[in-house]
Design an enzyme around this catalytic site. Sequence first.
Site, mmCIF file in Angstrom:
data_model
loop_
_atom_site.group_PDB
_atom_site.id
_atom_site.type_symbol
_atom_site.label_atom_id
_atom_site.label_comp_id
_atom_site.label_asym_id
_atom_site.label_seq_id
_atom_site.Cartn_x
_atom_site.Cartn_y
_atom_site.Cartn_z
ATOM 1 N N SER A 1 0.859 -1.190 0.000
ATOM 2 C CA SER A 1 0.000 0.000 0.000
ATOM 3 C C SER A 1 0.896 1.241 0.000
ATOM 4 C CB SER A 1 -0.846 -0.030 1.284
ATOM 5 O OG SER A 1 -1.419 1.228 1.554
ATOM 6 N N TYR B 1 -3.709 -0.532 9.954
ATOM 7 C CA TYR B 1 -3.504 -0.810 8.525
ATOM 8 C C TYR B 1 -2.088 -0.404 8.118
ATOM 9 C CZ TYR B 1 -4.583 -0.823 3.483
ATOM 10 O OH TYR B 1 -4.596 -1.075 2.133
HETATM 11 P P1 NAP Z 1 -11.870 -4.802 -1.253
HETATM 12 O O1 NAP Z 1 -12.783 -4.646 -2.410
HETATM 13 O O2 NAP Z 1 -12.342 -4.464 0.108
HETATM 14 O O3 NAP Z 1 -11.231 -6.256 -1.297
HETATM 15 C C1 NAP Z 1 -10.674 -6.885 -0.182
HETATM 16 C C2 NAP Z 1 -10.770 -8.372 -0.396
HETATM 17 O O4 NAP Z 1 -10.276 -9.053 0.761
HETATM 18 C C3 NAP Z 1 -12.217 -8.816 -0.585
HETATM 19 O O5 NAP Z 1 -12.268 -9.872 -1.492
HETATM 20 C C4 NAP Z 1 -12.575 -9.258 0.812
HETATM 21 O O6 NAP Z 1 -13.676 -10.134 0.881
HETATM 22 C C5 NAP Z 1 -11.285 -9.970 1.175
HETATM 23 N N1 NAP Z 1 -11.245 -10.258 2.596
HETATM 24 C C6 NAP Z 1 -11.251 -9.379 3.615
HETATM 25 N N2 NAP Z 1 -11.274 -10.042 4.782
HETATM 26 C C7 NAP Z 1 -11.297 -11.368 4.488
HETATM 27 C C8 NAP Z 1 -11.350 -12.551 5.256
HETATM 28 N N3 NAP Z 1 -11.400 -12.540 6.594
HETATM 29 N N4 NAP Z 1 -11.343 -13.753 4.616
HETATM 30 C C9 NAP Z 1 -11.329 -13.809 3.261
HETATM 31 N N5 NAP Z 1 -11.292 -12.707 2.481
HETATM 32 C C10 NAP Z 1 -11.281 -11.511 3.099
HETATM 33 O O7 NAP Z 1 -10.639 -3.831 -1.495
HETATM 34 P P2 NAP Z 1 -9.429 -3.872 -2.534
HETATM 35 O O8 NAP Z 1 -9.039 -2.463 -2.710
HETATM 36 O O9 NAP Z 1 -9.742 -4.687 -3.701
HETATM 37 O O10 NAP Z 1 -8.318 -4.559 -1.619
HETATM 38 C C11 NAP Z 1 -7.456 -5.573 -2.069
HETATM 39 C C12 NAP Z 1 -6.103 -5.396 -1.412
HETATM 40 O O11 NAP Z 1 -5.520 -4.187 -1.879
HETATM 41 C C13 NAP Z 1 -6.148 -5.292 0.105
HETATM 42 O O12 NAP Z 1 -5.037 -5.959 0.678
HETATM 43 C C14 NAP Z 1 -6.022 -3.795 0.324
HETATM 44 O O13 NAP Z 1 -5.513 -3.476 1.579
HETATM 45 C C15 NAP Z 1 -5.069 -3.441 -0.777
HETATM 46 N N6 NAP Z 1 -5.006 -2.036 -1.153
HETATM 47 C C16 NAP Z 1 -6.084 -1.382 -1.652
HETATM 48 C C17 NAP Z 1 -5.953 -0.056 -2.007
HETATM 49 C C18 NAP Z 1 -7.106 0.737 -2.546
HETATM 50 O O14 NAP Z 1 -6.963 1.955 -2.726
HETATM 51 N N7 NAP Z 1 -8.229 0.156 -2.857
HETATM 52 C C19 NAP Z 1 -4.751 0.615 -1.844
HETATM 53 C C20 NAP Z 1 -3.666 -0.094 -1.337
HETATM 54 C C21 NAP Z 1 -3.806 -1.419 -0.995
HETATM 55 P P3 NAP Z 1 -15.165 -9.517 1.106
HETATM 56 O O15 NAP Z 1 -15.580 -8.956 -0.234
HETATM 57 O O16 NAP Z 1 -15.941 -10.699 1.538
HETATM 58 O O17 NAP Z 1 -15.049 -8.455 2.148
#
Ligand code: NAP
Length: 253
Positions: free
Chosen positions: A145, A158
Amino acid sequence: MILDLFKLDGKVAVVTGANTGLGQGMAVALAEAGAKVVGVGRRSCAETKEKIEAFGGSFTEVLADLSTTAAVDTVLSGALDAYGRVDILVNNAGIIKRCDAVDVTEADWDTVIDINEKVVFFLSQAFAKQYIKQQDGGKIINVASMLSYQGGIRVPSYTASKSAIMGLTKALANEWAKYNINVNAIAPGYMATNNTAQLRSDDDRSDEILSRIPAGRWGTPEDMQGAVVWLASKASDYVNGYTVAVDGGWLAR
Ligand code: NAP
């Protein structure tokens, strides 16, 4: 030929959190590059399966809650049952909890650290053991991140977890490079997914963030696709312990 190095035919890729957002985008890209994909979710990855099967790709879902290490066996054995081997692990699942540092509870701290850091380590360990057994190398791609580099605001657990991910990426790369296992990470910038829904609905924070992104827009799951295929493929065989920012220039600012 150089483009052949990016092909993933015959490889098995496991993507955690593949039901939505960045995980879905990366799962689709890995399948388009030829990998058989195992999508891990705590709920159905039906939409991802549909997208991949639409172009003739192969996708299997493994249901697992990644909040405890009990999920590690479920994920690895689910992938092995489906395709008999594993080659690529994308540690994408993660959560964020926004709260003033003075109000963070121990339970909330543990929840974030367990999913974003502890389970990522033990899943990586289980895959590394399997890669060593297969004697054919392997790839581990973590999702870091901007808060692997910066402090952030109201997200201390986080920030701690994502800073740890960047350190862990280097530590594991050092130990496992000798087995032809590449451990690298992608650090997304500010991407339009569920993770940032709260930020994007706050007009002041949203304007503030957008005005700092040189590319002038929020990132998308598609923006992750080139980097993940590169890090999953032979094209990155001499890249170890590196975190690639896919951030529209945020860190360059
Ligand atoms: P997201 O749409 O919230 O996706 C997160 C994913 O993790 C979802 O599939 C979620 O499942 C899953 N997850 C969370 N807790 C879980 C658990 N206990 N068991 C199994 N699966 C679980 O957000 P995203 O942006 O795509 O995030 C993906 C990654 O990118 C994460 O590591 C996040 O920290 C990182 N990231 C995102 C950004 C951003 O700006 N979006 C920036 C930097 C890093 P559910 O759908 O069931 O909740």
